[in-house]
Motif scaffolding. Structure first.
Motif, mmCIF file in Angstrom:
data_model
loop_
_atom_site.group_PDB
_atom_site.id
_atom_site.type_symbol
_atom_site.label_atom_id
_atom_site.label_comp_id
_atom_site.label_asym_id
_atom_site.label_seq_id
_atom_site.Cartn_x
_atom_site.Cartn_y
_atom_site.Cartn_z
ATOM 1 N N VAL A 18 -18.106 -5.683 2.001
ATOM 2 C CA VAL A 18 -17.644 -5.102 0.748
ATOM 3 C C VAL A 18 -16.664 -3.985 1.104
ATOM 4 C CG1 VAL A 18 -18.307 -3.899 -1.376
ATOM 5 C CG2 VAL A 18 -19.844 -5.606 -0.367
ATOM 6 N N MET A 19 -15.535 -3.988 0.426
ATOM 7 C CA MET A 19 -14.530 -2.941 0.645
ATOM 8 C C MET A 19 -14.191 -2.301 -0.687
ATOM 9 S SD MET A 19 -12.004 -5.001 3.183
ATOM 10 C CE MET A 19 -12.305 -6.532 2.325
ATOM 11 N N GLN A 20 -14.026 -1.019 -0.647
ATOM 12 C CA GLN A 20 -13.509 -0.288 -1.791
ATOM 13 C C GLN A 20 -12.134 0.217 -1.359
ATOM 14 O OE1 GLN A 20 -16.356 1.876 -3.857
ATOM 15 N NE2 GLN A 20 -14.911 3.209 -4.881
ATOM 16 N N VAL A 21 -11.102 -0.215 -2.085
ATOM 17 C CA VAL A 21 -9.729 0.076 -1.698
ATOM 18 C C VAL A 21 -9.055 0.859 -2.810
ATOM 19 C CG1 VAL A 21 -7.515 -0.918 -1.001
ATOM 20 C CG2 VAL A 21 -9.647 -2.045 -0.331
ATOM 21 N N LEU A 22 -8.453 1.982 -2.451
ATOM 22 C CA LEU A 22 -7.740 2.828 -3.404
ATOM 23 C C LEU A 22 -6.242 2.699 -3.160
ATOM 24 C CD1 LEU A 22 -8.017 5.010 -5.628
ATOM 25 C CD2 LEU A 22 -7.974 6.703 -3.808
ATOM 26 N N THR A 42 -10.912 -8.062 10.721
ATOM 27 C CA THR A 42 -10.077 -6.866 10.861
ATOM 28 C C THR A 42 -9.433 -6.512 9.525
ATOM 29 O OG1 THR A 42 -8.178 -8.212 11.501
ATOM 30 C CG2 THR A 42 -9.580 -7.356 13.286
ATOM 31 N N LEU A 43 -9.875 -7.149 8.464
ATOM 32 C CA LEU A 43 -9.279 -6.937 7.138
ATOM 33 C C LEU A 43 -9.229 -5.458 6.725
ATOM 34 C CD1 LEU A 43 -7.964 -8.265 4.691
ATOM 35 C CD2 LEU A 43 -10.251 -8.719 3.795
ATOM 36 N N PRO A 44 -10.313 -4.688 6.881
ATOM 37 C CA PRO A 44 -10.214 -3.268 6.499
ATOM 38 C C PRO A 44 -9.122 -2.523 7.265
ATOM 39 C CG PRO A 44 -12.506 -3.884 6.773
ATOM 40 C CD PRO A 44 -11.677 -5.042 7.281
ATOM 41 N N ASP A 45 -9.033 -2.766 8.571
ATOM 42 C CA ASP A 45 -8.006 -2.089 9.370
ATOM 43 C C ASP A 45 -6.605 -2.558 8.998
ATOM 44 O OD1 ASP A 45 -9.804 -0.481 10.778
ATOM 45 O OD2 ASP A 45 -10.181 -2.064 12.259
ATOM 46 N N THR A 46 -6.462 -3.837 8.710
ATOM 47 C CA THR A 46 -5.159 -4.373 8.287
ATOM 48 C C THR A 46 -4.699 -3.694 7.006
ATOM 49 O OG1 THR A 46 -5.658 -6.506 9.309
ATOM 50 C CG2 THR A 46 -3.901 -6.465 7.663
ATOM 51 N N LEU A 47 -5.613 -3.534 6.037
ATOM 52 C CA LEU A 47 -5.261 -2.873 4.775
ATOM 53 C C LEU A 47 -4.932 -1.398 5.008
ATOM 54 C CD1 LEU A 47 -7.862 -4.521 2.363
ATOM 55 C CD2 LEU A 47 -5.424 -5.049 2.594
ATOM 56 N N ARG A 48 -5.652 -0.753 5.911
ATOM 57 C CA ARG A 48 -5.363 0.655 6.219
ATOM 58 C C ARG A 48 -3.966 0.806 6.818
ATOM 59 N NH1 ARG A 48 -10.904 0.623 8.372
ATOM 60 N NH2 ARG A 48 -12.211 1.542 6.749
ATOM 61 N N THR A 49 -3.593 -0.099 7.715
ATOM 62 C CA THR A 49 -2.263 -0.004 8.323
ATOM 63 C C THR A 49 -1.158 -0.222 7.289
ATOM 64 O OG1 THR A 49 -2.212 -2.340 8.986
ATOM 65 C CG2 THR A 49 -3.060 -0.747 10.600
ATOM 66 N N LYS A 50 -1.497 -0.857 6.180
ATOM 67 C CA LYS A 50 -0.523 -1.054 5.101
ATOM 68 C C LYS A 50 -0.505 0.137 4.140
ATOM 69 C CE LYS A 50 -0.496 -6.071 5.300
ATOM 70 N NZ LYS A 50 0.906 -6.269 5.627
ATOM 71 N N GLY A 51 -1.335 1.168 4.440
ATOM 72 C CA GLY A 51 -1.291 2.401 3.668
ATOM 73 C C GLY A 51 -2.343 2.553 2.587
ATOM 74 N N TYR A 52 -3.300 1.637 2.519
ATOM 75 C CA TYR A 52 -4.338 1.723 1.493
ATOM 76 C C TYR A 52 -5.548 2.483 2.036
ATOM 77 C CZ TYR A 52 -1.494 -2.027 -0.416
ATOM 78 O OH TYR A 52 -0.448 -2.771 -0.887
ATOM 79 N N TRP A 63 -7.795 11.044 0.520
ATOM 80 C CA TRP A 63 -6.841 10.791 -0.562
ATOM 81 C C TRP A 63 -6.514 12.062 -1.327
ATOM 82 C CZ3 TRP A 63 -3.578 7.277 -2.535
ATOM 83 C CH2 TRP A 63 -3.559 6.027 -1.940
ATOM 84 N N THR A 64 -7.486 12.934 -1.530
ATOM 85 C CA THR A 64 -7.189 14.154 -2.285
ATOM 86 C C THR A 64 -6.208 15.042 -1.531
ATOM 87 O OG1 THR A 64 -9.184 15.204 -1.422
ATOM 88 C CG2 THR A 64 -9.342 14.179 -3.581
ATOM 89 N N ARG A 65 -6.248 15.010 -0.215
ATOM 90 C CA ARG A 65 -5.250 15.764 0.555
ATOM 91 C C ARG A 65 -3.866 15.158 0.376
ATOM 92 N NH1 ARG A 65 -9.680 15.689 4.004
ATOM 93 N NH2 ARG A 65 -8.858 14.016 5.286
ATOM 94 N N ARG A 66 -3.789 13.821 0.236
ATOM 95 C CA ARG A 66 -2.510 13.164 0.028
ATOM 96 C C ARG A 66 -1.999 13.398 -1.399
ATOM 97 N NH1 ARG A 66 -3.155 7.089 2.136
ATOM 98 N NH2 ARG A 66 -0.886 7.047 2.069
ATOM 99 N N LEU A 67 -2.914 13.518 -2.357
ATOM 100 C CA LEU A 67 -2.521 13.697 -3.750
ATOM 101 C C LEU A 67 -2.121 15.124 -4.066
ATOM 102 C CD1 LEU A 67 -5.347 11.640 -5.495
ATOM 103 C CD2 LEU A 67 -2.995 10.930 -5.099
ATOM 104 N N ASN A 68 -2.761 16.088 -3.412
ATOM 105 C CA ASN A 68 -2.522 17.503 -3.696
ATOM 106 C C ASN A 68 -2.140 18.242 -2.418
ATOM 107 O OD1 ASN A 68 -3.487 17.211 -6.419
ATOM 108 N ND2 ASN A 68 -5.531 17.081 -5.544
#
Length: 173
Positions: free
Chosen positions: A128-132, A102-112, A167-172
């Motif tokens: 493999v995960m790509q995390v921004l 559940t690592l990807p979902d755990t990181l998403r809940t932390k805002g990544y 992410w672009t919606r969050r940035l702009n």
């Protein structure tokens, strides 16, 4: 004979100049043009003031040593300041040697921002995960990864351009 005050002035001026120069270069690389240009105006003023003092007293090697000490300290301080500011974003590529997690979902809940897929490694399937994340949160993210996946293989790099995705919606906004 040159005074201790002059030597200290040369060192402080060079620390300020080189710190600003380091920060300006980083801002240029991050396409923060207006801020970089503004800083460069102050930077060159400080540089000329310090150079003027050294050139008026060029016959004393202590001035040159003070100039060099200030330069080195300025590089160190500029790098530290940029680290504290932590401008921009970081992308981490994370590889774990298991796929059921559940690592990807755990990181998403932390805002990544997380994109993940199954890949084939030398010894079998890998997740493999790509995390921004914001650079200011990189240490926290690495700490979280160390807790949740201590054996993960992690590569970090800085993206310069974003287009598309949530992410672009969050940035702009």
């Amino acid at each position: 004979m040159i005074s201790a005050q002059t030597i200290l002035t040369i060192i402080v001026i060079n620390i300020a100049y080189v710190s600003l120069s380091t920060i300006r270069m980083i801002l240029v690389m991050k396409a923060r043009r207006l801020l970089a240009a503004s800083i460069s105006t102050v930077e060159i003023f400080i540089y000329l003031m310090g150079l003027n003092i050294v050139l008026k007293n060029i016959d004393d090697p202590v001035n040159i040593i003070a100039y060099c000490v200030g330069w080195g300290a300025g590089v160190w301080l500029g790098i530290r300041i940029e680290g504290w500011l932590a401008l921009g974003y970081t992308t981490l590529q994370i590889v774990v040697d298991y796929t059921e997690t559940t690592l990807p979902d755990t990181l998403r809940t932390k805002g990544y921002g997380v994109t993940h897929w199954i890949a084939e490694g030398r010894d079998g399937p890998r997740l493999v995960m790509q995390v921004l994340a914001k650079r200011s949160l990189e240490k926290r993210l690495l700490s979280t990864l160390h807790e949740l996946a201590p054996k993960a293989f992690v590569i970090s790099y800085e993206p310069r351009f974003f287009r598309g995705g949530f992410w672009t919606r969050r940035l702009n906004p």
